[in-house]
Design a protein around this motif. Structure first.
Motif, PDB file in Angstrom:
ATOM      1  N   GLN A  44      10.211  22.398 -17.827  1.00 61.54           N
ATOM      2  CA  GLN A  44      10.044  22.890 -19.369  1.00 61.54           C
ATOM      3  C   GLN A  44       9.666  24.389 -19.318  1.00 61.54           C
ATOM      4  OE1 GLN A  44       9.566  20.920 -22.175  1.00 61.54           O
ATOM      5  NE2 GLN A  44       9.228  23.020 -23.236  1.00 61.54           N
ATOM      6  N   LYS A  45       9.056  25.150 -18.347  1.00 60.57           N
ATOM      7  CA  LYS A  45       8.570  26.447 -17.876  1.00 60.57           C
ATOM      8  C   LYS A  45      10.134  27.078 -17.964  1.00 60.57           C
ATOM      9  CE  LYS A  45       4.212  26.256 -16.168  1.00 60.57           C
ATOM     10  NZ  LYS A  45       3.230  26.610 -14.758  1.00 60.57           N
ATOM     11  N   ILE A  46      11.077  26.650 -17.179  1.00 62.27           N
ATOM     12  CA  ILE A  46      12.185  27.341 -17.086  1.00 62.27           C
ATOM     13  C   ILE A  46      12.943  27.134 -18.224  1.00 62.27           C
ATOM     14  CG2 ILE A  46      14.507  26.947 -15.756  1.00 62.27           C
ATOM     15  CD1 ILE A  46      12.882  25.962 -13.413  1.00 62.27           C
ATOM     16  N   LEU A  47      13.063  26.342 -18.898  1.00 57.56           N
ATOM     17  CA  LEU A  47      13.892  26.320 -20.207  1.00 57.56           C
ATOM     18  C   LEU A  47      13.281  27.192 -21.178  1.00 57.56           C
ATOM     19  CD1 LEU A  47      14.565  22.322 -20.445  1.00 57.56           C
ATOM     20  CD2 LEU A  47      15.945  24.116 -19.814  1.00 57.56           C
ATOM     21  N   SER A  48      11.834  27.249 -21.352  1.00 55.12           N
ATOM     22  CA  SER A  48      11.312  28.158 -22.167  1.00 55.12           C
ATOM     23  C   SER A  48      11.424  29.652 -22.042  1.00 55.12           C
ATOM     24  CB  SER A  48       9.831  27.733 -22.135  1.00 55.12           C
ATOM     25  OG  SER A  48       9.238  26.589 -22.848  1.00 55.12           O
ATOM     26  N   ARG A  49      11.488  29.905 -20.640  1.00 60.43           N
ATOM     27  CA  ARG A  49      11.779  31.381 -20.239  1.00 60.43           C
ATOM     28  C   ARG A  49      13.181  31.670 -20.707  1.00 60.43           C
ATOM     29  NH1 ARG A  49       9.024  31.485 -14.250  1.00 60.43           N
ATOM     30  NH2 ARG A  49       6.717  31.262 -15.084  1.00 60.43           N
ATOM     31  N   LYS A  50      14.081  30.765 -20.610  1.00 62.71           N
ATOM     32  CA  LYS A  50      15.413  30.946 -20.805  1.00 62.71           C
ATOM     33  C   LYS A  50      15.915  30.884 -22.289  1.00 62.71           C
ATOM     34  CE  LYS A  50      17.024  30.918 -16.359  1.00 62.71           C
ATOM     35  NZ  LYS A  50      17.566  32.514 -16.032  1.00 62.71           N
ATOM     36  N   LEU A  51      14.591  30.662 -23.078  1.00 57.63           N
ATOM     37  CA  LEU A  51      14.842  30.659 -24.576  1.00 57.63           C
ATOM     38  C   LEU A  51      15.471  29.555 -24.972  1.00 57.63           C
ATOM     39  CD1 LEU A  51      14.718  34.405 -25.396  1.00 57.63           C
ATOM     40  CD2 LEU A  51      12.852  32.831 -25.215  1.00 57.63           C
ATOM     41  N   ILE A 104       0.886  -1.060  -0.091  1.00 60.50           N
ATOM     42  CA  ILE A 104      -0.197   0.060   0.056  1.00 60.50           C
ATOM     43  C   ILE A 104       0.868   1.226   0.210  1.00 60.50           C
ATOM     44  CG2 ILE A 104      -1.684   1.184   1.368  1.00 60.50           C
ATOM     45  CD1 ILE A 104      -2.887  -1.327   2.152  1.00 60.50           C
ATOM     46  N   VAL A 105       1.867   1.211   0.757  1.00 59.68           N
ATOM     47  CA  VAL A 105       2.690   2.468   0.907  1.00 59.68           C
ATOM     48  C   VAL A 105       3.522   2.621  -0.444  1.00 59.68           C
ATOM     49  CG1 VAL A 105       4.861   3.350   2.049  1.00 59.68           C
ATOM     50  CG2 VAL A 105       3.050   2.223   3.356  1.00 59.68           C
ATOM     51  N   ALA A 106       4.026   1.449  -0.994  1.00 57.51           N
ATOM     52  CA  ALA A 106       4.573   1.359  -2.071  1.00 57.51           C
ATOM     53  C   ALA A 106       3.672   2.001  -3.299  1.00 57.51           C
ATOM     54  CB  ALA A 106       5.100   0.026  -2.523  1.00 57.51           C
ATOM     55  N   ALA A 107       2.591   1.761  -3.339  1.00 53.29           N
ATOM     56  CA  ALA A 107       1.630   2.269  -4.358  1.00 53.29           C
ATOM     57  C   ALA A 107       1.403   3.605  -4.272  1.00 53.29           C
ATOM     58  CB  ALA A 107       0.253   1.195  -4.245  1.00 53.29           C
ATOM     59  N   ILE A 108       1.126   4.030  -2.942  1.00 55.73           N
ATOM     60  CA  ILE A 108       0.877   5.759  -2.625  1.00 55.73           C
ATOM     61  C   ILE A 108       2.259   6.271  -3.193  1.00 55.73           C
ATOM     62  CG2 ILE A 108       0.636   7.284  -0.805  1.00 55.73           C
ATOM     63  CD1 ILE A 108      -1.087   5.076   0.666  1.00 55.73           C
ATOM     64  N   VAL A 109       3.487   5.811  -2.857  1.00 53.68           N
ATOM     65  CA  VAL A 109       4.599   6.364  -3.339  1.00 53.68           C
ATOM     66  C   VAL A 109       4.746   6.544  -4.701  1.00 53.68           C
ATOM     67  CG1 VAL A 109       7.303   6.369  -3.272  1.00 53.68           C
ATOM     68  CG2 VAL A 109       6.230   5.823  -1.065  1.00 53.68           C
ATOM     69  N   TYR A 110       4.359   5.295  -5.345  1.00 61.42           N
ATOM     70  CA  TYR A 110       4.432   5.444  -6.799  1.00 61.42           C
ATOM     71  C   TYR A 110       3.475   6.450  -7.537  1.00 61.42           C
ATOM     72  CZ  TYR A 110       3.670   3.920 -11.625  1.00 61.42           C
ATOM     73  OH  TYR A 110       3.709   3.867 -12.965  1.00 61.42           O
ATOM     74  N   PHE A 111       2.233   6.554  -7.056  1.00 62.76           N
ATOM     75  CA  PHE A 111       1.527   7.316  -7.554  1.00 62.76           C
ATOM     76  C   PHE A 111       1.673   8.775  -7.373  1.00 62.76           C
ATOM     77  CE2 PHE A 111      -1.687   3.627  -7.668  1.00 62.76           C
ATOM     78  CZ  PHE A 111      -1.814   3.735  -9.050  1.00 62.76           C
ATOM     79  N   VAL A 112       2.153   9.157  -6.013  1.00 64.06           N
ATOM     80  CA  VAL A 112       2.582  10.564  -5.677  1.00 64.06           C
ATOM     81  C   VAL A 112       3.832  10.836  -6.391  1.00 64.06           C
ATOM     82  CG1 VAL A 112       3.380  11.923  -3.689  1.00 64.06           C
ATOM     83  CG2 VAL A 112       1.381  10.338  -3.468  1.00 64.06           C
ATOM     84  N   GLY A 113       4.754   9.831  -6.446  1.00 61.15           N
ATOM     85  CA  GLY A 113       6.124  10.044  -7.054  1.00 61.15           C
ATOM     86  C   GLY A 113       5.662  10.615  -8.632  1.00 61.15           C
ATOM     87  N   SER A 114       5.152   9.760  -9.186  1.00 59.28           N
ATOM     88  CA  SER A 114       4.741   9.812 -10.550  1.00 59.28           C
ATOM     89  C   SER A 114       3.985  11.229 -10.806  1.00 59.28           C
ATOM     90  CB  SER A 114       3.544   8.718 -11.139  1.00 59.28           C
ATOM     91  OG  SER A 114       4.146   7.765 -11.391  1.00 59.28           O
ATOM     92  N   TRP A 115       3.134  11.653 -10.032  1.00 66.37           N
ATOM     93  CA  TRP A 115       2.545  13.310 -10.029  1.00 66.37           C
ATOM     94  C   TRP A 115       3.715  14.121  -9.988  1.00 66.37           C
ATOM     95  CZ3 TRP A 115       2.491  17.106  -6.434  1.00 66.37           C
ATOM     96  CH2 TRP A 115       1.523  18.094  -6.806  1.00 66.37           C
ATOM     97  N   LEU A 116       4.654  14.043  -8.770  1.00 69.94           N
ATOM     98  CA  LEU A 116       5.465  14.888  -8.668  1.00 69.94           C
ATOM     99  C   LEU A 116       6.561  14.881  -9.633  1.00 69.94           C
ATOM    100  CD1 LEU A 116       6.801  16.833  -6.277  1.00 69.94           C
ATOM    101  CD2 LEU A 116       8.090  15.034  -5.782  1.00 69.94           C
ATOM    102  N   ILE A 117       6.852  13.878 -10.360  1.00 73.74           N
ATOM    103  CA  ILE A 117       7.676  13.989 -11.454  1.00 73.74           C
ATOM    104  C   ILE A 117       7.093  14.768 -12.639  1.00 73.74           C
ATOM    105  CG2 ILE A 117       8.812  12.604 -13.577  1.00 73.74           C
ATOM    106  CD1 ILE A 117       9.344  10.217 -11.463  1.00 73.74           C
ATOM    107  N   SER A 118       5.822  14.485 -13.115  1.00 73.57           N
ATOM    108  CA  SER A 118       5.170  15.289 -14.000  1.00 73.57           C
ATOM    109  C   SER A 118       5.116  16.725 -13.816  1.00 73.57           C
ATOM    110  CB  SER A 118       3.747  14.817 -14.043  1.00 73.57           C
ATOM    111  OG  SER A 118       3.785  13.296 -14.374  1.00 73.57           O
ATOM    112  N   TRP A 119       5.006  17.184 -12.499  1.00 76.57           N
ATOM    113  CA  TRP A 119       4.909  18.357 -12.052  1.00 76.57           C
ATOM    114  C   TRP A 119       6.234  18.922 -12.223  1.00 76.57           C
ATOM    115  CZ3 TRP A 119       7.555  21.349  -8.191  1.00 76.57           C
ATOM    116  CH2 TRP A 119       7.175  22.336  -7.939  1.00 76.57           C
ATOM    117  N   LEU A 120       7.308  18.307 -11.934  1.00 74.24           N
ATOM    118  CA  LEU A 120       8.893  18.733 -11.940  1.00 74.24           C
ATOM    119  C   LEU A 120       9.049  18.974 -13.485  1.00 74.24           C
ATOM    120  CD1 LEU A 120      10.585  16.693  -9.221  1.00 74.24           C
ATOM    121  CD2 LEU A 120      10.236  19.221  -9.362  1.00 74.24           C
TER     122      LEU A 120
END
Length: 268
Positions: free
Chosen positions: A43-50, A22-38
């Motif tokens: 992407q935003k930082i690189l776009s701003r830096k042109l 259960i903990v591993a599943a929670i870590v997986y889903f939270v980690g996947s969301w966090l990776i997508s957010w990062l």
């Protein structure tokens, strides 16, 4: 009665394993969301830096891969799998893994070289490894091309970085070369005048440099008339077709059926 401690121990282990899953599943889903957010943040930082689009895709692929590896290692730790045992297994299969990873390491290094040397960028049309297409993405291992007929081609970065690359998008203008093999007996001056008119009649043909129509070779039984016309890069394909059709019609009208071949020298 003797089975009761065993069953109790088995039940405790199952409960413990269930909690870990259960903990591993929670870590997986939270980690996947966090990776997508990062990744979006990067992407935003690189776009701003042109930052160049090719570099952006490469960095995103690299960051995504590294974060996924960290997430997998974290899940392995939560499940209680001994990392020392895992390392021993990897070490035991080190030779096989090394052989399997050799090409990937070469492709990764090739991707770095492509980004440093910049022989092409996103949306450029290139001809490499016998493939002709538009660059859609430069990943950490593969460069993705989209062909004119809608095929998606993945080319390893290793061979790509060390092979010959033809980039059709670097120059504003491009020259069309058409070679006509004309049999003896036809009036060369009359044909040259007619073909020059065909070229000049096409509004997309540039007048600077001036189009060229002339005899370049005298062969055994025929001679070569070469047509050279400059056009905008984006007009190359359509003008090539238009000129070939107009030339064929002109030859037909003048009764020049002795033209043994008609070809466009450059790749479309």
């Amino acid at each position: 009665m003797a089975l009761e401690p065993i069953l109790q121990g088995l039940l405790d282990r199952l409960i413990g394993l269930g909690e870990k899953l259960i903990v591993a599943a929670i870590v997986y889903f939270v980690g996947s969301w966090l990776i997508s957010w990062l990744l979006k943040l990067v992407q935003k930082i690189l776009s701003r830096k042109l930052v160049d689009g090719a570099v952006q895709t490469f960095i995103n692929s690299l960051v995504n891969t590294l974060l996924r590896i960290v997430l997998i290692v974290a899940i392995i730790g939560i499940l209680g799998i001994p990392t020392t045992s895992l390392a021993a297994i990897i070490a035991a299969g080190g030779l096989a893994i090394g052989m399997a990873m050799k090409d990937n390491l070469s492709n990764f290094a090739g991707g770095i070289m492509i980004l440093l040397n910049k022989p092409f960028k996103l949306k450029d049309r290139i001809f490499v490894q016998g493939m002709d297409g538009v660059v859609m993405e430069i990943g950490i291992l593969y460069t993705i091309l989209l062909t004119a007929d809608g095929r998606t081609i993945y080319i390893p970065n290793g061979p790509l970085s060390t092979g010959s690359i033809t980039n059709y998008s670097t120059q504003k203008n491009r020259r069309i070369d058409i070679i006509l093999n004309i049999n003896y007996g036809n009036n060369a001056d009359e044909l040259k005048a007619a073909l020059t008119e065909v070229v000049n009649r096409n509004e997309k043909v540039l007048q600077a440099p001036t189009p060229f129509v002339g005899i370049t070779n005298i062969n055994n039984g025929n001679f070569d008339i070469v047509i050279r016309a400059w056009v905008l890069n984006d007009d190359y394909g359509s003008v090539s077709v238009d000129l070939n059709e107009a030339i064929y019609n002109t030859l037909s009208q003048k009764g020049v059926f002795a033209a043994s071949s008609l070809s466009v020298r450059m790749v479309n």
